[in-house]
Each structure stands twice: as C-alpha cells, then as structure tokens.
Design a protein around this motif. Structure first.
Motif, PDB file in Angstrom:
ATOM      1  N   PHE A 120       0.852  -1.200   0.000  1.00  0.00           N
ATOM      2  CA  PHE A 120       0.000   0.000   0.000  1.00  0.00           C
ATOM      3  C   PHE A 120       0.888   1.251   0.000  1.00  0.00           C
ATOM      4  O   PHE A 120       0.613   2.221  -0.704  1.00  0.00           O
ATOM      5  CB  PHE A 120      -0.926   0.042   1.229  1.00  0.00           C
ATOM      6  N   ASP A 121       1.937   1.226   0.797  1.00  0.00           N
ATOM      7  CA  ASP A 121       2.856   2.362   0.873  1.00  0.00           C
ATOM      8  C   ASP A 121       3.520   2.626  -0.481  1.00  0.00           C
ATOM      9  O   ASP A 121       3.603   3.775  -0.927  1.00  0.00           O
ATOM     10  CB  ASP A 121       3.906   2.108   1.956  1.00  0.00           C
ATOM     11  N   ILE A 122       3.988   1.566  -1.135  1.00  0.00           N
ATOM     12  CA  ILE A 122       4.580   1.727  -2.471  1.00  0.00           C
ATOM     13  C   ILE A 122       3.555   2.349  -3.414  1.00  0.00           C
ATOM     14  O   ILE A 122       3.868   3.266  -4.176  1.00  0.00           O
ATOM     15  CB  ILE A 122       5.054   0.373  -3.038  1.00  0.00           C
ATOM     16  N   CYS A 123       2.342   1.848  -3.337  1.00  0.00           N
ATOM     17  CA  CYS A 123       1.270   2.351  -4.207  1.00  0.00           C
ATOM     18  C   CYS A 123       1.073   3.857  -3.998  1.00  0.00           C
ATOM     19  O   CYS A 123       1.000   4.616  -4.967  1.00  0.00           O
ATOM     20  CB  CYS A 123      -0.017   1.581  -3.900  1.00  0.00           C
ATOM     21  N   GLU A 124       1.010   4.275  -2.749  1.00  0.00           N
ATOM     22  CA  GLU A 124       0.797   5.688  -2.453  1.00  0.00           C
ATOM     23  C   GLU A 124       1.970   6.543  -2.914  1.00  0.00           C
ATOM     24  O   GLU A 124       1.784   7.593  -3.515  1.00  0.00           O
ATOM     25  CB  GLU A 124       0.575   5.894  -0.950  1.00  0.00           C
ATOM     26  N   ARG A 125       3.173   6.088  -2.640  1.00  0.00           N
ATOM     27  CA  ARG A 125       4.360   6.882  -2.969  1.00  0.00           C
ATOM     28  C   ARG A 125       4.671   6.932  -4.461  1.00  0.00           C
ATOM     29  O   ARG A 125       5.142   7.926  -4.968  1.00  0.00           O
ATOM     30  CB  ARG A 125       5.576   6.338  -2.237  1.00  0.00           C
ATOM     31  N   MET A 126       4.427   5.830  -5.153  1.00  0.00           N
ATOM     32  CA  MET A 126       4.870   5.730  -6.544  1.00  0.00           C
ATOM     33  C   MET A 126       3.780   6.013  -7.583  1.00  0.00           C
ATOM     34  O   MET A 126       4.098   6.428  -8.695  1.00  0.00           O
ATOM     35  CB  MET A 126       5.438   4.331  -6.818  1.00  0.00           C
ATOM     36  N   PHE A 127       2.512   5.752  -7.250  1.00  0.00           N
ATOM     37  CA  PHE A 127       1.504   5.769  -8.308  1.00  0.00           C
ATOM     38  C   PHE A 127       0.359   6.763  -8.137  1.00  0.00           C
ATOM     39  O   PHE A 127      -0.256   7.135  -9.124  1.00  0.00           O
ATOM     40  CB  PHE A 127       0.896   4.371  -8.472  1.00  0.00           C
ATOM     41  N   VAL A 128       0.045   7.180  -6.937  1.00  0.00           N
ATOM     42  CA  VAL A 128      -1.143   8.012  -6.740  1.00  0.00           C
ATOM     43  C   VAL A 128      -1.111   9.274  -7.596  1.00  0.00           C
ATOM     44  O   VAL A 128      -2.103   9.602  -8.238  1.00  0.00           O
ATOM     45  CB  VAL A 128      -1.345   8.345  -5.244  1.00  0.00           C
ATOM     46  N   ARG A 129       0.003   9.944  -7.638  1.00  0.00           N
ATOM     47  CA  ARG A 129       0.079  11.168  -8.446  1.00  0.00           C
ATOM     48  C   ARG A 129       0.423  10.885  -9.895  1.00  0.00           C
ATOM     49  O   ARG A 129      -0.057  11.543 -10.800  1.00  0.00           O
ATOM     50  CB  ARG A 129       1.112  12.119  -7.847  1.00  0.00           C
ATOM     51  N   ARG A 130       1.256   9.874 -10.115  1.00  0.00           N
ATOM     52  CA  ARG A 130       1.754   9.574 -11.459  1.00  0.00           C
ATOM     53  C   ARG A 130       0.711   8.832 -12.304  1.00  0.00           C
ATOM     54  O   ARG A 130       0.588   9.070 -13.494  1.00  0.00           O
ATOM     55  CB  ARG A 130       3.033   8.742 -11.347  1.00  0.00           C
ATOM     56  N   ASP A 131       0.000   7.873 -11.680  1.00  0.00           N
ATOM     57  CA  ASP A 131      -0.977   7.058 -12.412  1.00  0.00           C
ATOM     58  C   ASP A 131      -2.110   6.686 -11.460  1.00  0.00           C
ATOM     59  O   ASP A 131      -2.174   5.557 -10.959  1.00  0.00           O
ATOM     60  CB  ASP A 131      -0.277   5.805 -12.969  1.00  0.00           C
ATOM     61  N   PRO A 132      -3.028   7.621 -11.202  1.00  0.00           N
ATOM     62  CA  PRO A 132      -4.085   7.400 -10.211  1.00  0.00           C
ATOM     63  C   PRO A 132      -4.958   6.175 -10.505  1.00  0.00           C
ATOM     64  O   PRO A 132      -5.361   5.476  -9.578  1.00  0.00           O
ATOM     65  CB  PRO A 132      -4.919   8.684 -10.264  1.00  0.00           C
ATOM     66  N   LYS A 133      -5.223   5.914 -11.766  1.00  0.00           N
ATOM     67  CA  LYS A 133      -6.066   4.773 -12.116  1.00  0.00           C
ATOM     68  C   LYS A 133      -5.396   3.458 -11.714  1.00  0.00           C
ATOM     69  O   LYS A 133      -6.018   2.577 -11.127  1.00  0.00           O
ATOM     70  CB  LYS A 133      -6.351   4.784 -13.618  1.00  0.00           C
ATOM     71  N   PHE A 134      -4.112   3.339 -12.003  1.00  0.00           N
ATOM     72  CA  PHE A 134      -3.357   2.140 -11.618  1.00  0.00           C
ATOM     73  C   PHE A 134      -3.321   2.021 -10.100  1.00  0.00           C
ATOM     74  O   PHE A 134      -3.450   0.929  -9.547  1.00  0.00           O
ATOM     75  CB  PHE A 134      -1.942   2.197 -12.202  1.00  0.00           C
ATOM     76  N   ALA A 135      -3.146   3.145  -9.409  1.00  0.00           N
ATOM     77  CA  ALA A 135      -3.111   3.139  -7.944  1.00  0.00           C
ATOM     78  C   ALA A 135      -4.417   2.586  -7.374  1.00  0.00           C
ATOM     79  O   ALA A 135      -4.403   1.756  -6.465  1.00  0.00           O
ATOM     80  CB  ALA A 135      -2.840   4.545  -7.410  1.00  0.00           C
ATOM     81  N   VAL A 136      -5.531   3.016  -7.912  1.00  0.00           N
ATOM     82  CA  VAL A 136      -6.830   2.518  -7.452  1.00  0.00           C
ATOM     83  C   VAL A 136      -6.938   1.014  -7.711  1.00  0.00           C
ATOM     84  O   VAL A 136      -7.380   0.250  -6.842  1.00  0.00           O
ATOM     85  CB  VAL A 136      -7.992   3.276  -8.136  1.00  0.00           C
ATOM     86  N   GLN A 137      -6.525   0.563  -8.878  1.00  0.00           N
ATOM     87  CA  GLN A 137      -6.580  -0.867  -9.203  1.00  0.00           C
ATOM     88  C   GLN A 137      -5.733  -1.678  -8.228  1.00  0.00           C
ATOM     89  O   GLN A 137      -6.164  -2.724  -7.750  1.00  0.00           O
ATOM     90  CB  GLN A 137      -6.098  -1.116 -10.633  1.00  0.00           C
ATOM     91  N   MET A 138      -4.546  -1.196  -7.935  1.00  0.00           N
ATOM     92  CA  MET A 138      -3.658  -1.933  -7.039  1.00  0.00           C
ATOM     93  C   MET A 138      -4.178  -1.920  -5.602  1.00  0.00           C
ATOM     94  O   MET A 138      -4.117  -2.938  -4.905  1.00  0.00           O
ATOM     95  CB  MET A 138      -2.232  -1.365  -7.090  1.00  0.00           C
ATOM     96  N   ARG A 139      -4.727  -0.802  -5.159  1.00  0.00           N
ATOM     97  CA  ARG A 139      -5.304  -0.758  -3.808  1.00  0.00           C
ATOM     98  C   ARG A 139      -6.462  -1.736  -3.686  1.00  0.00           C
ATOM     99  O   ARG A 139      -6.568  -2.467  -2.704  1.00  0.00           O
ATOM    100  CB  ARG A 139      -5.775   0.655  -3.464  1.00  0.00           C
ATOM    101  N   ASP A 140      -7.328  -1.765  -4.694  1.00  0.00           N
ATOM    102  CA  ASP A 140      -8.459  -2.701  -4.669  1.00  0.00           C
ATOM    103  C   ASP A 140      -7.974  -4.146  -4.681  1.00  0.00           C
ATOM    104  O   ASP A 140      -8.493  -4.999  -3.961  1.00  0.00           O
ATOM    105  CB  ASP A 140      -9.400  -2.460  -5.856  1.00  0.00           C
TER     106      ASP A 140
END
Length: 185
Positions: free
Chosen positions: A115-135
């Motif tokens: 989850f931490d990697i997702c927040e740090r690496m993808f939330v701003r850069r690729d929000p759609k991917f971040a949502v997919q990975m969190r789910d």
C-alpha cells in the motif's frame, strides 16, 4: 461487460487454492463489477489475450457479467482509458534504504508495505493504476496473491524509476513475506 467474481473465484483466491495462472488470479482479484476489459488489458501482452482470458474465466465459472445477471440493475459509468502518463518533470530520486528489518514476517506487513509503495509511486503519477492496485490488495488473501500484485507493481516501478529501485523493493518484499511453507494451511 463488467465482470464480477463468483463463489468459485473466491474459493480460488483463498489460501491453499491455486489452479489458475498468476495473470488469471490477478484478473480475478481486480474483477469487482466496476472494471471492464480496458482495465484488465495492462495485465496481458495484448487486448486480445486479455479478452480471451476473461472469456475463458467466464466460461469456466470464475466470473460472470453483473449487468447481464441483474436485469434493470444500475449500469456502472463508462470505463475511461487514460493515456500513458508522461515522465514527471522532476527526476525520480532513487534512495537506498539502510534500515534492517527485523520484524515479524507476515502478509499484513507485506500488504501495508505494498500500500505504501502504491501511495508513494503511483497516486500522483498514475491514479487509475493506484486505485486498481489498492483494490487488488484489499482482495488479496494469500502469499501468491500478494506476489502477483507485487509483480505488477514492480513492473511499473521499473518503468518509472528503473531496475535498481524495483530490485531494492523486491528484496524488501521478500524480507517481509512469510516463507511459503508458513502460509500453506
């Protein structure tokens, strides 16, 4: 079509079950009735391969189309495919971690790290991917599911920050995950 999991899929995703490939399991993890073929395509080499896998999972009883199953059901909004993100204007800083993790290995610790990697690496850069990975992380119930999600995330980290950064995260994930022999029930 917005596929959703069946009971058979939920059984497959439980610990100790493994009859499908990692990509098929990743597709099951992401199938929630809100995502379409467009959302699953990044998991595969081509859109055709994604469609074939999706249809095969439906034919084998792992997925069903929530819209077709419930006449008069509310249809989810359109699935928007975002173009690939352009590299950030700022260079990505690679820092090496000097921490020596000596905590207890667990799926929960691994999940929180992912989850931490997702927040740090993808939330701003690729929000759609971040949502997919969190789910997908919320649905992950076993070591194999965690490894599948981690592999998807590390592929994207490597594209964005390079192989060295991806490898350092891979090593950390290996230190956090319990050994395979401890997670089999």
């Amino acid at each position: 079509m917005f596929p959703t999991k069946t009971d058979k899929a939920r059984d497959e995703l439980q610990a100790g079950q493994r009859t499908l490939s990692q990509r098929e399991r990743a597709l099951l993890l992401m199938a929630d009735g809100r995502r379409s073929l467009t959302d699953f395509s990044p998991l595969f080499a081509s859109r055709d391969e994604a469609e074939q896998t999706l249809r095969a999972l439906m034919n084998r009883g792992y997925l069903h189309d929530a819209q077709a199953a419930a006449p008069g059901a509310v249809v989810p909004g359109p699935s928007y495919s975002t173009p690939p993100m352009q590299p950030a204007a700022e260079p990505i800083r690679v820092t090496t971690s000097t921490d020596n993790f000596d905590g207890k290995r667990s799926l929960a610790t691994t999940r929180m790290f992912l989850f931490d990697i997702c927040e740090r690496m993808f939330v701003r850069r690729d929000p759609k991917f971040a949502v997919q990975m969190r789910d997908a992380l919320r649905e992950a119930r076993d070591r194999d599911a965690m490894l599948t999600i981690a592999a998807l995330m590390l592929t994207e980290v490597e594209k964005a920050a390079g192989a060295e950064r991806a490898e350092s995260l891979r090593e950390r994930i290996e230190r956090l995950l319990p050994p395979a022999s401890e997670t089999v029930h």
